[in-house]
Design a protein around this motif. Structure first.
Motif, mmCIF file in Angstrom:
data_model
loop_
_atom_site.group_PDB
_atom_site.id
_atom_site.type_symbol
_atom_site.label_atom_id
_atom_site.label_comp_id
_atom_site.label_asym_id
_atom_site.label_seq_id
_atom_site.Cartn_x
_atom_site.Cartn_y
_atom_site.Cartn_z
ATOM 1 N N GLY A 1 77.787 -28.213 105.309
ATOM 2 C CA GLY A 1 77.366 -29.577 105.606
ATOM 3 C C GLY A 1 75.932 -29.835 105.195
ATOM 4 O O GLY A 1 75.586 -30.910 104.704
ATOM 5 N N MET A 2 75.076 -28.824 105.395
ATOM 6 C CA MET A 2 73.673 -28.936 104.975
ATOM 7 C C MET A 2 73.573 -29.153 103.473
ATOM 8 O O MET A 2 72.844 -30.029 102.994
ATOM 9 C CB MET A 2 72.916 -27.668 105.363
ATOM 10 N N ARG A 3 74.333 -28.361 102.704
ATOM 11 C CA ARG A 3 74.289 -28.484 101.241
ATOM 12 C C ARG A 3 74.830 -29.835 100.796
ATOM 13 O O ARG A 3 74.316 -30.446 99.848
ATOM 14 C CB ARG A 3 75.067 -27.324 100.607
ATOM 15 N N LEU A 4 75.865 -30.315 101.466
ATOM 16 C CA LEU A 4 76.395 -31.643 101.157
ATOM 17 C C LEU A 4 75.316 -32.694 101.392
ATOM 18 O O LEU A 4 75.136 -33.594 100.571
ATOM 19 C CB LEU A 4 77.626 -31.920 102.026
ATOM 20 N N TRP A 5 74.601 -32.580 102.509
ATOM 21 C CA TRP A 5 73.577 -33.570 102.843
ATOM 22 C C TRP A 5 72.442 -33.546 101.820
ATOM 23 O O TRP A 5 71.939 -34.587 101.409
ATOM 24 C CB TRP A 5 73.023 -33.304 104.239
ATOM 25 N N LEU A 6 72.043 -32.347 101.400
ATOM 26 C CA LEU A 6 70.978 -32.237 100.399
ATOM 27 C C LEU A 6 71.384 -32.909 99.094
ATOM 28 O O LEU A 6 70.596 -33.655 98.489
ATOM 29 C CB LEU A 6 70.649 -30.766 100.146
ATOM 30 N N ALA A 7 72.613 -32.656 98.650
ATOM 31 C CA ALA A 7 73.092 -33.257 97.400
ATOM 32 C C ALA A 7 73.204 -34.774 97.526
ATOM 33 O O ALA A 7 72.818 -35.513 96.616
ATOM 34 C CB ALA A 7 74.446 -32.653 97.019
ATOM 35 N N LEU A 8 73.725 -35.227 98.651
ATOM 36 C CA LEU A 8 73.863 -36.667 98.877
ATOM 37 C C LEU A 8 72.509 -37.346 98.903
ATOM 38 O O LEU A 8 72.292 -38.348 98.208
ATOM 39 C CB LEU A 8 74.602 -36.909 100.205
ATOM 40 N N GLN A 9 71.569 -36.797 99.672
ATOM 41 C CA GLN A 9 70.270 -37.449 99.812
ATOM 42 C C GLN A 9 69.473 -37.412 98.515
ATOM 43 O O GLN A 9 68.730 -38.342 98.215
ATOM 44 C CB GLN A 9 69.473 -36.801 100.943
ATOM 45 N N ARG A 10 69.647 -36.386 97.732
ATOM 46 C CA ARG A 10 68.936 -36.305 96.447
ATOM 47 C C ARG A 10 69.357 -37.420 95.502
ATOM 48 O O ARG A 10 68.528 -37.976 94.774
ATOM 49 C CB ARG A 10 69.205 -34.954 95.792
ATOM 50 N N HIS A 11 70.637 -37.770 95.513
ATOM 51 C CA HIS A 11 71.158 -38.709 94.517
ATOM 52 C C HIS A 11 71.258 -40.154 94.996
ATOM 53 O O HIS A 11 71.498 -41.043 94.173
ATOM 54 C CB HIS A 11 72.542 -38.250 94.053
ATOM 55 N N ARG A 12 71.075 -40.410 96.275
ATOM 56 C CA ARG A 12 71.375 -41.736 96.809
ATOM 57 C C ARG A 12 70.190 -42.690 96.857
ATOM 58 O O ARG A 12 70.335 -43.863 97.209
ATOM 59 C CB ARG A 12 71.952 -41.599 98.219
ATOM 60 N N THR A 13 68.982 -42.241 96.541
ATOM 61 C CA THR A 13 67.786 -43.048 96.759
ATOM 62 C C THR A 13 67.503 -44.039 95.634
ATOM 63 O O THR A 13 68.037 -43.938 94.528
ATOM 64 C CB THR A 13 66.553 -42.151 96.921
ATOM 65 N N GLU A 14 66.618 -44.964 95.937
ATOM 66 C CA GLU A 14 66.151 -45.900 94.918
ATOM 67 C C GLU A 14 65.392 -45.162 93.819
ATOM 68 O O GLU A 14 65.496 -45.500 92.639
ATOM 69 C CB GLU A 14 65.253 -46.958 95.556
ATOM 70 N N ALA A 15 64.648 -44.123 94.207
ATOM 71 C CA ALA A 15 63.914 -43.330 93.218
ATOM 72 C C ALA A 15 64.871 -42.670 92.235
ATOM 73 O O ALA A 15 64.625 -42.647 91.020
ATOM 74 C CB ALA A 15 63.069 -42.269 93.920
ATOM 75 N N ALA A 16 65.984 -42.135 92.735
ATOM 76 C CA ALA A 16 66.975 -41.502 91.861
ATOM 77 C C ALA A 16 67.607 -42.521 90.926
ATOM 78 O O ALA A 16 67.849 -42.244 89.746
ATOM 79 C CB ALA A 16 68.055 -40.825 92.706
ATOM 80 N N ARG A 17 67.897 -43.709 91.444
ATOM 81 C CA ARG A 17 68.497 -44.759 90.609
ATOM 82 C C ARG A 17 67.552 -45.171 89.483
ATOM 83 O O ARG A 17 67.969 -45.296 88.328
ATOM 84 C CB ARG A 17 68.842 -45.981 91.475
ATOM 85 N N SER A 18 66.286 -45.358 89.825
ATOM 86 C CA SER A 18 65.303 -45.777 88.818
ATOM 87 C C SER A 18 65.077 -44.693 87.767
ATOM 88 O O SER A 18 64.932 -44.984 86.578
ATOM 89 C CB SER A 18 63.968 -46.121 89.497
ATOM 90 N N ALA A 19 65.058 -43.433 88.206
ATOM 91 C CA ALA A 19 64.760 -42.328 87.294
ATOM 92 C C ALA A 19 65.794 -42.197 86.188
ATOM 93 O O ALA A 19 65.471 -41.810 85.057
ATOM 94 C CB ALA A 19 64.658 -41.023 88.075
ATOM 95 N N SER A 20 67.051 -42.500 86.489
ATOM 96 C CA SER A 20 68.124 -42.305 85.499
ATOM 97 C C SER A 20 68.571 -43.590 84.822
ATOM 98 O O SER A 20 69.498 -43.564 84.015
ATOM 99 C CB SER A 20 69.334 -41.642 86.166
ATOM 100 N N ALA A 21 67.931 -44.719 85.131
ATOM 101 C CA ALA A 21 68.401 -46.018 84.626
ATOM 102 C C ALA A 21 68.464 -46.071 83.102
ATOM 103 O O ALA A 21 69.462 -46.510 82.515
ATOM 104 C CB ALA A 21 67.502 -47.134 85.160
ATOM 105 N N SER A 22 67.416 -45.614 82.422
ATOM 106 C CA SER A 22 67.396 -45.692 80.961
ATOM 107 C C SER A 22 68.457 -44.792 80.339
ATOM 108 O O SER A 22 69.077 -45.145 79.328
ATOM 109 C CB SER A 22 66.008 -45.336 80.421
ATOM 110 N N VAL A 23 68.685 -43.637 80.958
ATOM 111 C CA VAL A 23 69.712 -42.713 80.464
ATOM 112 C C VAL A 23 71.098 -43.298 80.666
ATOM 113 O O VAL A 23 71.966 -43.208 79.789
ATOM 114 C CB VAL A 23 69.594 -41.344 81.174
ATOM 115 N N ASP A 24 71.322 -43.911 81.824
ATOM 116 C CA ASP A 24 72.624 -44.530 82.091
ATOM 117 C C ASP A 24 72.959 -45.579 81.033
ATOM 118 O O ASP A 24 74.078 -45.636 80.518
ATOM 119 C CB ASP A 24 72.625 -45.176 83.481
ATOM 120 N N ASN A 25 71.973 -46.410 80.702
ATOM 121 C CA ASN A 25 72.201 -47.436 79.689
ATOM 122 C C ASN A 25 72.392 -46.829 78.303
ATOM 123 O O ASN A 25 73.224 -47.283 77.518
ATOM 124 C CB ASN A 25 71.034 -48.426 79.669
ATOM 125 N N ASP A 26 71.625 -45.796 78.009
ATOM 126 C CA ASP A 26 71.750 -45.130 76.711
ATOM 127 C C ASP A 26 73.143 -44.535 76.535
ATOM 128 O O ASP A 26 73.765 -44.656 75.464
ATOM 129 C CB ASP A 26 70.684 -44.035 76.605
#
Length: 351
Positions: A90-115
């Motif tokens: 459960g701890m590992r699930l939470w770490l993976a979820l929290q790493r990818h769910r933030t606004e910072a994560a969304r912004s960081a990959s935005a250009s790659v997603d569009n590319d």
């Protein structure tokens, strides 16, 4: 406000671990240097319909509940040996979820997603027969103007991250117990991945779930911080029995400085009396804080006649621009001229 509209990318239950009254938190805004003594938790790390709709948020919240319960058990445990495998899963699930769910994560990959979207559509257009009212050239001109739906792209990454959270299961786990006069703080991107072992490696990603030298830090309260680390290359002195007491302010500040780099906009403290300390940390780090957006590298591939035949692209997340050291952690020297892509490869290469 309709139910579900204000959707959090850092859960309120996490904020409450740092709140004296369970309702408010002190915050520092990176971009304005404004400090707010008592901000409502309800309105932190959230945006209207961040995940797109209410049903999606319910699914994310269900995952959050499973992982959050595990984090609660770890926070309250006097000895991690008493916890079962399900808790660590459960701890590992939470770490993976929290790493990818933030606004910072969304912004960081935005250009790659569009590319990636553009490359996919261009490949389809290349093999498509001419048909319909638009020519291939007309359609090609439209592709660069198209963008992914951010919430959908992020949900895909959340799903992959959670599904692959088992890749963290070989990492060592320790809870750092803060006995210094300064608290642990956190940000709107509190789960930080870093890599000291490969911090000098350039041009490739070293923050993947299977990367050699991976370090993960998650503050759990003002007095505790979860540290997950690759014990193949890092050693803690003295070896902890899952809980390590830390009294050195420099170590606490080093861990807190990671939050300055990972944050999208806000850093949080449990007590408004820590304003001076938070400002001090920001002043020491602000000139080093960089955009954490994914990096794109382009290469040419060549045919049998050594002529350029196609373009290859490599995308990766950069390591935070911080000189990170802990007095109680020793880092093995990385071998010159040798790069191991995964911990499995590293261990095979050592035997």
């Amino acid at each position: 406000m309709p139910d579900g509209k204000n959707q959090h990318f850092v859960p309120q239950r996490y904020f409450r671990k740092f709140s004296a009254d369970g309702k408010s938190i002190s915050l520092f805004q990176k971009h304005t240097s404004r400090f707010i003594r008592a901000a409502s938790i309800k309105h932190q790390a959230s945006k209207a319909w961040f995940y797109g709709d209410e049903e999606i948020e319910k699914a994310v919240t269900a995952l959050e509940s499973v992982g959050g319960s595990a984090i609660d058990k770890i926070l309250s445990a006097s000895d991690l040996c008493e916890l079962d495998d399900e808790t660590f899963d459960g701890m590992r699930l939470w770490l993976a979820l929290q790493r990818h769910r933030t606004e910072a994560a969304r912004s960081a990959s935005a250009s790659v997603d569009n590319d990636l979207l553009h490359l996919y559509l261009e490949s389809k257009l290349h093999i498509m027969e001419e048909q319909g009212p638009y020519s291939r050239a007309e359609l090609a001109a439209v592709i660069p103007k198209l963008e992914v739906i951010p919430a959908q792209a992020q949900l895909t990454k959340i799903g992959i991250g959670v599904e692959q959270s088992h890749n963290l299961d070989d990492l060592a786990v320790v809870v750092l117990k803060n006995k210094s006069t300064k608290p642990f703080i956190f940000s709107d991107a509190p789960c930080v991945y870093h890599n000291v072992f490969y911090e000098k490696v350039k041009g490739v990603g070293v923050l993947g779930a299977r990367s050699v030298g991976l370090l993960i830090f998650l503050p759990l309260s003002p007095a505790k911080c979860l540290m997950v680390y690759d014990s193949n290359v890092y050693s803690i002195n003295p070896p902890p029995t899952f809980i390590k007491t830390v009294g050195n302010i420099a170590d606490i500040s080093a861990i807190n400085s990671l939050q300055m780099h990972s944050a999208s906009s806000c850093i949080y403290a449990s007590n408004h009396l820590d304003e001076g300390y938070v400002r001090y940390l920001w002043d020491t780090q602000k000139d080093r804080v960089k955009d954490n957006s994914f990096v794109t590298r382009k290469f040419s591939s060549f045919d049998s006649n050594n002529r350029p035949s196609s373009e290859l692209r490599l995308y990766y997340e950069p390591v935070l621009n911080i000189q990170f050291r802990l007095s109680f952690m020793k880092t093995q020297k990385s071998p010159a001229g040798v790069f191991f892509r995964s911990r499995d490869e590293f261990m095979n290469g050592r035997t």
